[in-house]
Write a protein that holds these residues in place. Structure first.
Motif, PDB file in Angstrom:
ATOM      1  N   LEU A  64      49.186   3.923  45.163  1.00  0.00           N
ATOM      2  CA  LEU A  64      49.556   4.172  46.558  1.00  0.00           C
ATOM      3  C   LEU A  64      51.065   4.355  46.705  1.00  0.00           C
ATOM      4  CD1 LEU A  64      47.194   1.755  48.508  1.00  0.00           C
ATOM      5  CD2 LEU A  64      47.103   4.248  48.456  1.00  0.00           C
ATOM      6  N   ALA A  65      51.839   3.604  45.942  1.00  0.00           N
ATOM      7  CA  ALA A  65      53.294   3.740  46.003  1.00  0.00           C
ATOM      8  C   ALA A  65      53.727   5.117  45.513  1.00  0.00           C
ATOM      9  CB  ALA A  65      53.959   2.650  45.180  1.00  0.00           C
ATOM     10  N   ASP A  66      53.110   5.601  44.425  1.00  0.00           N
ATOM     11  CA  ASP A  66      53.459   6.926  43.898  1.00  0.00           C
ATOM     12  C   ASP A  66      53.098   8.033  44.883  1.00  0.00           C
ATOM     13  OD1 ASP A  66      54.626   6.072  41.577  1.00  0.00           O
ATOM     14  OD2 ASP A  66      52.917   6.503  40.279  1.00  0.00           O
ATOM     15  N   LEU A  67      51.908   7.940  45.475  1.00  0.00           N
ATOM     16  CA  LEU A  67      51.516   8.956  46.453  1.00  0.00           C
ATOM     17  C   LEU A  67      52.442   8.929  47.662  1.00  0.00           C
ATOM     18  CD1 LEU A  67      47.623   8.540  46.293  1.00  0.00           C
ATOM     19  CD2 LEU A  67      48.988  10.417  45.350  1.00  0.00           C
ATOM     20  N   GLY A  68      52.798   7.734  48.102  1.00  0.00           N
ATOM     21  CA  GLY A  68      53.706   7.609  49.234  1.00  0.00           C
ATOM     22  C   GLY A  68      55.081   8.175  48.940  1.00  0.00           C
ATOM     23  N   GLN A  69      55.580   7.943  47.728  1.00  0.00           N
ATOM     24  CA  GLN A  69      56.898   8.463  47.364  1.00  0.00           C
ATOM     25  C   GLN A  69      56.884   9.983  47.259  1.00  0.00           C
ATOM     26  OE1 GLN A  69      59.591   7.002  47.482  1.00  0.00           O
ATOM     27  NE2 GLN A  69      61.070   8.142  46.271  1.00  0.00           N
ATOM     28  N   ALA A  70      55.812  10.536  46.690  1.00  0.00           N
ATOM     29  CA  ALA A  70      55.704  11.993  46.600  1.00  0.00           C
ATOM     30  C   ALA A  70      55.680  12.618  47.989  1.00  0.00           C
ATOM     31  CB  ALA A  70      54.440  12.374  45.829  1.00  0.00           C
ATOM     32  N   ILE A  71      54.931  12.009  48.893  1.00  0.00           N
ATOM     33  CA  ILE A  71      54.844  12.513  50.265  1.00  0.00           C
ATOM     34  C   ILE A  71      56.208  12.436  50.950  1.00  0.00           C
ATOM     35  CG2 ILE A  71      53.902  11.984  52.560  1.00  0.00           C
ATOM     36  CD1 ILE A  71      51.279  11.190  51.062  1.00  0.00           C
ATOM     37  N   THR A  72      56.901  11.321  50.767  1.00  0.00           N
ATOM     38  CA  THR A  72      58.222  11.160  51.382  1.00  0.00           C
ATOM     39  C   THR A  72      59.199  12.226  50.895  1.00  0.00           C
ATOM     40  OG1 THR A  72      57.931   8.771  51.647  1.00  0.00           O
ATOM     41  CG2 THR A  72      60.192   9.599  51.613  1.00  0.00           C
ATOM     42  N   LEU A  73      59.196  12.489  49.599  1.00  0.00           N
ATOM     43  CA  LEU A  73      60.136  13.453  49.023  1.00  0.00           C
ATOM     44  C   LEU A  73      59.818  14.895  49.416  1.00  0.00           C
ATOM     45  CD1 LEU A  73      60.443  11.931  45.434  1.00  0.00           C
ATOM     46  CD2 LEU A  73      62.289  12.079  47.124  1.00  0.00           C
ATOM     47  N   ALA A  74      58.536  15.202  49.600  1.00  0.00           N
ATOM     48  CA  ALA A  74      58.139  16.593  49.851  1.00  0.00           C
ATOM     49  C   ALA A  74      58.017  16.937  51.327  1.00  0.00           C
ATOM     50  CB  ALA A  74      56.814  16.886  49.146  1.00  0.00           C
ATOM     51  N   THR A  75      57.940  15.940  52.202  1.00  0.00           N
ATOM     52  CA  THR A  75      57.738  16.201  53.623  1.00  0.00           C
ATOM     53  C   THR A  75      59.003  16.789  54.247  1.00  0.00           C
ATOM     54  OG1 THR A  75      56.114  14.420  53.832  1.00  0.00           O
ATOM     55  CG2 THR A  75      57.183  15.148  55.855  1.00  0.00           C
ATOM     56  N   PRO A  76      58.872  17.868  55.016  1.00  0.00           N
ATOM     57  CA  PRO A  76      60.058  18.455  55.658  1.00  0.00           C
ATOM     58  C   PRO A  76      60.647  17.521  56.701  1.00  0.00           C
ATOM     59  CG  PRO A  76      58.054  19.469  56.502  1.00  0.00           C
ATOM     60  CD  PRO A  76      57.636  18.598  55.351  1.00  0.00           C
ATOM     61  N   ALA A  77      61.915  17.703  56.991  1.00  0.00           N
ATOM     62  CA  ALA A  77      62.603  16.844  57.957  1.00  0.00           C
ATOM     63  C   ALA A  77      61.968  16.939  59.338  1.00  0.00           C
ATOM     64  CB  ALA A  77      64.082  17.215  58.023  1.00  0.00           C
ATOM     65  N   SER A  78      61.500  18.111  59.687  1.00  0.00           N
ATOM     66  CA  SER A  78      60.835  18.325  60.973  1.00  0.00           C
ATOM     67  C   SER A  78      59.496  18.999  60.727  1.00  0.00           C
ATOM     68  CB  SER A  78      61.690  19.208  61.887  1.00  0.00           C
ATOM     69  OG  SER A  78      60.940  19.663  62.999  1.00  0.00           O
ATOM     70  N   PRO A  79      58.440  18.631  61.477  1.00  0.00           N
ATOM     71  CA  PRO A  79      57.141  19.299  61.306  1.00  0.00           C
ATOM     72  C   PRO A  79      57.202  20.791  61.554  1.00  0.00           C
ATOM     73  CG  PRO A  79      56.914  17.292  62.612  1.00  0.00           C
ATOM     74  CD  PRO A  79      58.381  17.537  62.467  1.00  0.00           C
ATOM     75  N   ALA A  80      58.214  21.240  62.297  1.00  0.00           N
ATOM     76  CA  ALA A  80      58.340  22.668  62.601  1.00  0.00           C
ATOM     77  C   ALA A  80      59.033  23.437  61.493  1.00  0.00           C
ATOM     78  CB  ALA A  80      59.101  22.850  63.912  1.00  0.00           C
ATOM     79  N   ASP A  81      59.643  22.733  60.533  1.00  0.00           N
ATOM     80  CA  ASP A  81      60.363  23.413  59.464  1.00  0.00           C
ATOM     81  C   ASP A  81      59.393  24.145  58.532  1.00  0.00           C
ATOM     82  OD1 ASP A  81      62.704  22.426  60.447  1.00  0.00           O
ATOM     83  OD2 ASP A  81      62.920  20.829  58.951  1.00  0.00           O
ATOM     84  N   PRO A  82      59.725  25.353  58.090  1.00  0.00           N
ATOM     85  CA  PRO A  82      58.889  26.037  57.092  1.00  0.00           C
ATOM     86  C   PRO A  82      58.963  25.314  55.756  1.00  0.00           C
ATOM     87  CG  PRO A  82      60.918  27.260  57.462  1.00  0.00           C
ATOM     88  CD  PRO A  82      60.896  26.156  58.491  1.00  0.00           C
ATOM     89  N   ILE A  83      57.918  25.446  54.981  1.00  0.00           N
ATOM     90  CA  ILE A  83      57.865  24.784  53.674  1.00  0.00           C
ATOM     91  C   ILE A  83      57.451  25.796  52.616  1.00  0.00           C
ATOM     92  CG2 ILE A  83      57.364  22.498  54.620  1.00  0.00           C
ATOM     93  CD1 ILE A  83      54.440  22.942  53.913  1.00  0.00           C
ATOM     94  N   SER A  84      57.727  25.444  51.354  1.00  0.00           N
ATOM     95  CA  SER A  84      57.336  26.311  50.249  1.00  0.00           C
ATOM     96  C   SER A  84      55.848  26.116  49.956  1.00  0.00           C
ATOM     97  CB  SER A  84      58.153  25.982  49.007  1.00  0.00           C
ATOM     98  OG  SER A  84      57.775  24.706  48.500  1.00  0.00           O
ATOM     99  N   SER A  85      55.296  27.052  49.197  1.00  0.00           N
ATOM    100  CA  SER A  85      53.878  26.930  48.826  1.00  0.00           C
ATOM    101  C   SER A  85      53.652  25.702  47.952  1.00  0.00           C
ATOM    102  CB  SER A  85      53.417  28.197  48.104  1.00  0.00           C
ATOM    103  OG  SER A  85      54.238  28.474  46.978  1.00  0.00           O
ATOM    104  N   GLY A  86      54.642  25.369  47.112  1.00  0.00           N
ATOM    105  CA  GLY A  86      54.522  24.172  46.280  1.00  0.00           C
ATOM    106  C   GLY A  86      54.505  22.901  47.108  1.00  0.00           C
ATOM    107  N   GLN A  87      55.344  22.847  48.128  1.00  0.00           N
ATOM    108  CA  GLN A  87      55.339  21.696  49.039  1.00  0.00           C
ATOM    109  C   GLN A  87      53.991  21.554  49.726  1.00  0.00           C
ATOM    110  OE1 GLN A  87      59.292  22.735  51.037  1.00  0.00           O
ATOM    111  NE2 GLN A  87      58.943  20.645  51.760  1.00  0.00           N
ATOM    112  N   ALA A  88      53.487  22.665  50.259  1.00  0.00           N
ATOM    113  CA  ALA A  88      52.216  22.628  50.981  1.00  0.00           C
ATOM    114  C   ALA A  88      51.101  22.131  50.078  1.00  0.00           C
ATOM    115  CB  ALA A  88      51.880  24.014  51.528  1.00  0.00           C
ATOM    116  N   ARG A  89      51.056  22.623  48.857  1.00  0.00           N
ATOM    117  CA  ARG A  89      50.002  22.223  47.935  1.00  0.00           C
ATOM    118  C   ARG A  89      50.101  20.748  47.591  1.00  0.00           C
ATOM    119  NH1 ARG A  89      50.690  26.104  44.996  1.00  0.00           N
ATOM    120  NH2 ARG A  89      52.138  25.243  43.469  1.00  0.00           N
ATOM    121  N   LEU A  90      51.315  20.292  47.292  1.00  0.00           N
ATOM    122  CA  LEU A  90      51.483  18.879  46.944  1.00  0.00           C
ATOM    123  C   LEU A  90      51.145  17.971  48.118  1.00  0.00           C
ATOM    124  CD1 LEU A  90      54.093  17.103  44.830  1.00  0.00           C
ATOM    125  CD2 LEU A  90      53.799  16.320  47.170  1.00  0.00           C
ATOM    126  N   LEU A  91      51.621  18.307  49.319  1.00  0.00           N
ATOM    127  CA  LEU A  91      51.359  17.471  50.489  1.00  0.00           C
ATOM    128  C   LEU A  91      49.870  17.451  50.827  1.00  0.00           C
ATOM    129  CD1 LEU A  91      54.443  18.453  52.652  1.00  0.00           C
ATOM    130  CD2 LEU A  91      53.966  16.180  51.709  1.00  0.00           C
TER     131      LEU A  91
END
Length: 265
Positions: A141-168
């Motif tokens: 759970l800690a690893d999944l939480g850290q991955a989500i924290t690192l990959a989540t955009p600063a704002s929900p409206a911000d565009p993201i890369s395809s890699g970010q979307a897939r990981l999230l």
């Protein structure tokens, strides 16, 4: 005398939209995420140069290749891969995919150890939520939480890369599944609070765990995971409650309509 049939009531556009959101998993707002393939693979906070990204990706692939099903990995193989991912993350602690891969490797380790166990009454997933697996499930759970924290955009409206979307999408769905499984273990086995493995889940009730799972499924669906979209609707307590209310109202409305159209004597 035969009564005149009463027209069936029609739904307003707003009512129709509400029903669509309640009963159609495909209506979850994945369209609200803007995926821009021209963006760098990870947010600026990851802070890795292109050269470092190529290097860490190459090492990561080399590690997880050892865990492919065709290789028939043993518990020792998985433990070795986990140790290598530990070393990789010690050097590159902001690289999100290594956290999700380590979480998956830890899941594989529990699966293999569970299969080796002579006690066949406990499934590999249930084994994650025993006191003996508390350390491993906490790490997952800690690893999944850290991955989500690192990959989540600063704002929900911000565009993201395809890699970010897939990981999230994958990380939220994976965590949602674990939370939902923890909720069901508590419900079906009536375990004491301290018996549910991960430290962060102790003291939480089954309903709380299911609500947390529902939120992760919503986010997993928002980033593109179709299974998560369906599970978000199924586990959302408000959607379930509203769905039951709507179904009951529709049942009564149908009964009333049929009563009005019955021939009178």
């Amino acid at each position: 005398m035969t009564s005149v049939a009463t027209p069936r009531p029609s739904l307003t556009s707003n009512d129709a939209a509400v029903l669509q959101a309640l009963f159609d998993a495909e209506s979850s707002p994945s369209s609200g995420v803007t995926v821009d393939s021209s963006l760098p693979p990870w947010p600026a906070a990851v802070n890795l140069s292109q050269e470092d990204l190529l290097l860490v990706k190459s090492r990561e692939i080399e590690i997880i290749r050892e865990l492919q099903p065709s290789m028939n990995p043993t518990s020792e193989d998985v433990e070795s891969a986990i140790n290598k991912l530990d070393d990789l993350l010690a050097q590159y602690p902001t690289y999100p995919p290594a956290y999700t891969n380590r979480a998956q490797a830890l899941r594989m380790l529990v699966d293999l150890q569970s299969n080796d166990n002579t006690n066949t009454e406990t499934s590999s997933d249930d084994a994650l939520f025993t006191p003996q697996a508390a350390e491993v499930s906490t790490r997952i759970l800690a690893d999944l939480g850290q991955a989500i924290t690192l990959a989540t955009p600063a704002s929900p409206a911000d565009p993201i890369s395809s890699g970010q979307a897939r990981l999230l999408a994958d990380a939220h769905t994976h965590r949602g599944y674990l939370l939902l499984k923890a909720a069901r273990v508590k419900k079906t086995q009536a375990l004491q609070e301290e018996a549910v493995g991960p430290d962060r889940l102790r003291g939480l009730g089954a309903d709380q765990l299911e609500e947390m799972a529902s939120r992760d499924f919503f986010l997993g669906g928002r980033y593109g995971n179709k299974v998560a979209q369906q599970l978000a609707v199924q586990t959302n307590p408000y959607a379930k409650m509203c769905g039951a209310i709507v179904k009951e109202a529709m049942r009564k409305e149908i009964e009333e309509f049929e009563g009005q159209t019955q021939p009178s004597t």
